[in-house]
Design a protein around this motif. Structure first.
Motif, PDB file in Angstrom:
ATOM      1  N   SER A  78      79.249  88.953  72.968  1.00  0.00           N
ATOM      2  CA  SER A  78      79.051  90.209  73.836  1.00  0.00           C
ATOM      3  C   SER A  78      78.989  91.404  72.884  1.00  0.00           C
ATOM      4  O   SER A  78      77.867  92.138  72.980  1.00  0.00           O
ATOM      5  N   THR A  79      79.545  91.402  71.837  1.00  0.00           N
ATOM      6  CA  THR A  79      79.312  92.545  70.706  1.00  0.00           C
ATOM      7  C   THR A  79      78.206  92.352  70.328  1.00  0.00           C
ATOM      8  O   THR A  79      77.297  93.271  69.884  1.00  0.00           O
ATOM      9  N   ALA A  80      77.683  90.907  69.794  1.00  0.00           N
ATOM     10  CA  ALA A  80      76.346  90.633  69.195  1.00  0.00           C
ATOM     11  C   ALA A  80      75.241  91.225  70.104  1.00  0.00           C
ATOM     12  O   ALA A  80      74.118  91.928  69.546  1.00  0.00           O
ATOM     13  N   THR A  81      75.358  90.870  71.292  1.00  0.00           N
ATOM     14  CA  THR A  81      74.284  91.369  72.426  1.00  0.00           C
ATOM     15  C   THR A  81      74.284  92.846  72.551  1.00  0.00           C
ATOM     16  O   THR A  81      73.051  93.244  72.503  1.00  0.00           O
ATOM     17  N   VAL A  82      75.292  93.612  72.151  1.00  0.00           N
ATOM     18  CA  VAL A  82      74.895  95.121  72.009  1.00  0.00           C
ATOM     19  C   VAL A  82      74.398  95.452  70.877  1.00  0.00           C
ATOM     20  O   VAL A  82      73.343  96.343  70.845  1.00  0.00           O
ATOM     21  N   HIS A  83      74.664  94.845  69.744  1.00  0.00           N
ATOM     22  CA  HIS A  83      73.991  95.219  68.389  1.00  0.00           C
ATOM     23  C   HIS A  83      72.522  94.771  68.373  1.00  0.00           C
ATOM     24  O   HIS A  83      71.655  95.423  67.970  1.00  0.00           O
ATOM     25  N   ALA A  84      72.319  93.683  69.307  1.00  0.00           N
ATOM     26  CA  ALA A  84      70.835  93.172  69.284  1.00  0.00           C
ATOM     27  C   ALA A  84      69.911  94.243  70.071  1.00  0.00           C
ATOM     28  O   ALA A  84      68.686  94.170  70.038  1.00  0.00           O
ATOM     29  N   PRO A  86      69.127  98.165  70.431  1.00  0.00           N
ATOM     30  CA  PRO A  86      69.254  99.474  69.959  1.00  0.00           C
ATOM     31  C   PRO A  86      69.543 100.343  71.063  1.00  0.00           C
ATOM     32  O   PRO A  86      70.579 101.363  70.701  1.00  0.00           O
ATOM     33  N   GLU A  87      68.791 100.555  72.129  1.00  0.00           N
ATOM     34  CA  GLU A  87      69.220 101.246  73.205  1.00  0.00           C
ATOM     35  C   GLU A  87      70.556 101.259  73.846  1.00  0.00           C
ATOM     36  O   GLU A  87      71.417 102.325  74.119  1.00  0.00           O
ATOM     37  N   LEU A  88      71.170 100.103  74.114  1.00  0.00           N
ATOM     38  CA  LEU A  88      72.462  99.883  74.636  1.00  0.00           C
ATOM     39  C   LEU A  88      73.421 100.135  73.647  1.00  0.00           C
ATOM     40  O   LEU A  88      74.251 100.713  73.896  1.00  0.00           O
ATOM     41  N   HIS A  89      73.080  99.974  72.320  1.00  0.00           N
ATOM     42  CA  HIS A  89      74.145 100.082  71.244  1.00  0.00           C
ATOM     43  C   HIS A  89      74.351 101.549  71.236  1.00  0.00           C
ATOM     44  O   HIS A  89      75.485 102.116  71.011  1.00  0.00           O
ATOM     45  N   ARG A  90      73.192 102.397  71.206  1.00  0.00           N
ATOM     46  CA  ARG A  90      73.175 103.807  71.301  1.00  0.00           C
ATOM     47  C   ARG A  90      74.216 104.455  72.439  1.00  0.00           C
ATOM     48  O   ARG A  90      74.905 105.285  72.228  1.00  0.00           O
TER      49      ARG A  90
END
Length: 114
Positions: A78-84, A86-90
């Protein structure tokens, strides 16, 4: 204990011993080959994944409860999905500017085997 369970326990104990003989970069390489999603993690998070995976594996092997390891892998995926994304990570990294109220407690996970 069934023969299959004994075999799984023996394999887990052997693997736990192998983990203790690898250094951090060897572990990162080994786990990176198995868990490709770690490619998108920042270096610091990759190191944390290796440490948490190792600890979860040791705990799961000791308790013979593999859901411990499965949960760790699922959380890091799940953490990797967020990092993949950019909009979600921001969106998830930005400071909150308003109070969204109380957070409900997590619902219990359904266990599918151990």
């Amino acid at each position: 204990m069934t023969s299959a369970a004994e075999g799984a326990t023996t394999a887990a104990r052997t693997m736990r011993n192998v983990l203790h003989h690898l250094d951090g970069s060897e572990m990162a390489d080994l786990l990176g080959e198995t868990f490709l999603s770690t490619d998108v993690l920042p270096e610091d998070d990759r190191s944390k994944f290796v440490a948490e995976f190792t600890r979860a594996f040791e705990t799961a092997a000791e308790l013979e409860r593999w859901n411990v390891l499965a949960r760790t892998v699922r959380e890091w995926k799940s953490t990797a999905t967020v990092h993949a994304d950019p909009e979600l990570h921001r969106a998830l990294s930005a400071p909150l500017e308003e109070d969204h109220g109380a957070v409900r407690p997590p619902e219990p996970e359904l266990e599918h085997g151990s």
